[in-house]
Design an enzyme around this catalytic site. Structure first.
Site, mmCIF file in Angstrom:
data_model
loop_
_atom_site.group_PDB
_atom_site.id
_atom_site.type_symbol
_atom_site.label_atom_id
_atom_site.label_comp_id
_atom_site.label_asym_id
_atom_site.label_seq_id
_atom_site.Cartn_x
_atom_site.Cartn_y
_atom_site.Cartn_z
ATOM 1 N N ARG A 50 0.854 -1.183 0.000
ATOM 2 C CA ARG A 50 0.000 0.000 0.000
ATOM 3 C C ARG A 50 0.894 1.239 0.000
ATOM 4 O O ARG A 50 2.021 1.204 0.516
ATOM 5 C CB ARG A 50 -0.895 0.033 1.247
ATOM 6 C CG ARG A 50 -2.006 -1.010 1.239
ATOM 7 C CD ARG A 50 -3.138 -0.622 0.299
ATOM 8 N NE ARG A 50 -4.271 -1.515 0.382
ATOM 9 C CZ ARG A 50 -4.553 -2.470 -0.499
ATOM 10 N NH1 ARG A 50 -3.771 -2.667 -1.531
ATOM 11 N NH2 ARG A 50 -5.624 -3.219 -0.366
ATOM 12 N N HIS B 138 -1.501 1.016 -9.635
ATOM 13 C CA HIS B 138 -2.187 0.040 -8.763
ATOM 14 C C HIS B 138 -2.817 -1.083 -9.594
ATOM 15 O O HIS B 138 -4.027 -1.338 -9.517
ATOM 16 C CB HIS B 138 -3.258 0.738 -7.904
ATOM 17 C CG HIS B 138 -3.580 -0.032 -6.642
ATOM 18 N ND1 HIS B 138 -3.837 0.584 -5.447
ATOM 19 C CD2 HIS B 138 -3.681 -1.365 -6.408
ATOM 20 C CE1 HIS B 138 -4.093 -0.346 -4.519
ATOM 21 N NE2 HIS B 138 -4.004 -1.540 -5.097
#
Ligand SMILES: NC(=O)c1ccc[n+]([C@@H]2O[C@H](COP(=O)([O-])OP(=O)(O)OC[C@H]3O[C@@H](n4cnc5c(N)ncnc54)[C@H](OP(=O)(O)O)[C@@H]3O)[C@@H](O)[C@H]2O)c1
Length: 328
Positions: A243, A291
């Site tokens: 993350r 992502h």
């Protein structure tokens, strides 16, 4: 908690008429139409709504969501389960969810497989020095750099769960020397594994490439920081697939400037999409991907989701249920 799918659950007839779930769907990145079609392969009768206000909220049984909608889930008084559309649950803000409702994260072969493919691609790019050739080719610079065998590159994998464990084993099968770090001790064939701060130090001091695939928790937030980089070998390559908030972005720029870190591949960022003015764009030692490391394909992932819907509707514990308030 590793409840496993039973063989009967795997073989169950895809159309089960007895269970008629009312499903609320919310995601800014997943297609509701694809998910509706995938669920139709599993349930003869179900309702599916992506609009908080359209249905009677009291009738909603299951929230299949990536994030909590702005309206919250308070109106869903008879909610039986929250099923995450991601492997991580940090984006769900667990504290905002009703405490009595079980939450499960998504574990799916398509997600794991795409994460493994991404990890191998990013690791090989550094191992075969493509990042150097990319920049030299722009300067028409033909300089031979001899290739090395995979066994001469050591990859340190932070996180050895469903995804990190599979990445570590896949890299090991490619012949890389692989080391892994986790919260609790792990035995993975052929790999050196570590726990604790001393273990982390040992892993970092011997890795040429460090690959992060930890979950985001209070303990792991900002773990990729100046303090950690100081324990890296000189000219380590960093890959962050976890993350954005694992990384202190300013510390990475500093570590690259001092050559502690040679280059970085970042699939995640503190603010996504990465703002157009961000210094990571156009940095010649940083590769940004939007992502995309792990993609879950609804027609594959719906198998586990359907099992969890049946479990929730019949009052059984969920597969991959999140243990709340666990001190990691
Ligand atoms: N970029 C993308 O597209 C993408 C896609 C999917 C997932 N992800 C990220 O990948 C993460 C990992 O997914 P997963 O399914 O592999 O999760 P997982 O199965 O829960 O595994 C997490 C691993 O991290 C370890 N860990 C957790 N806290 C730790 C700590 N404080 N110190 C050391 N080790 C710690 C765990 O150790 P124990 O096993 O000992 O508990 C476990 O080995 C997700 O949470 C998400 O952030 C990213």
């Amino acid at each position: 908690m590793a409840l496993k799918m039973s063989p009967n659950e795997r073989l169950r007839e895809p159309h089960s008429g007895a269970i008629r779930p009312n499903i609320f769907f919310h995601s800014s990145i997943d297609s509701p139409e694809e998910w509706r079609s995938a669920l139709a392969t599993q349930f003869e009768t179900f309702t599916f709504s992506a609009d908080c206000k359209a249905n009677n909220p009291e009738k909603v049984d299951i929230a299949l969501i990536w994030t909590i909608p702005n309206e919250g889930l308070e109106g869903f008084r008879n909610l039986k389960a929250v099923l995450s559309l991601g492997a991580g649950t940090d984006q769900l803000e667990l504290g905002r969810l009703p405490k009595h409702v079980p939450v499960a994260r998504l574990v799916d072969p398509s997600l794991t497989r795409t994460m493994v493919d991404y990890a191998k691609t990013a690791v090989y790019r550094y191992h075969r020095r493509f990042h150097i050739f990319e920049s030299r080719s722009r300067g028409r610079n033909w300089t031979f750099v001899p290739p090395t065998l995979t066994a001469s590159t050591c990859v340190g994998v932070l996180g050895l769960g469903e995804i990190g464990g599979n990445i570590a084993l896949a890299l090991h099968r490619e012949g890389f020397e692989v080391r892994g770090w986790s919260r609790t001790p792990k035995e993975l064939r052929g790999l050196k594994t570590y726990t604790g701060r001393d273990g982390l130090k040992a892993l970092l001091g011997s890795s040429d490439i460090v690959l992060n695939v930890l979950p985001l928790t209070d303990e792991t937030r900002h773990i990729l920081s100046r303090e950690l980089f100081a324990q890296f070998r000189d000219r380590t390559c960093l890959i962050n697939m976890g993350r954005g908030d694992h990384l202190v972005e300013a510390d990475l720029l500093e570590a690259i400037a001092s050559r502690k870190i040679e280059a970085a591949t970042l699939d995640v960022a503190t603010v996504e999409p990465l703002p157009r003015t961000h210094p990571f764009w156009n940095h010649r030692n940083i590769l940004i991907t939007p992502h995309v490391a792990g993609i879950c394909i609804p027609i594959s992932a719906v198998q586990t989701i359907a099992v969890n819907i049946r479990r929730a509707m019949t009052g059984q514990p969920l597969l991959h249920q999140v243990v709340r308030n666990r001190i990691r």
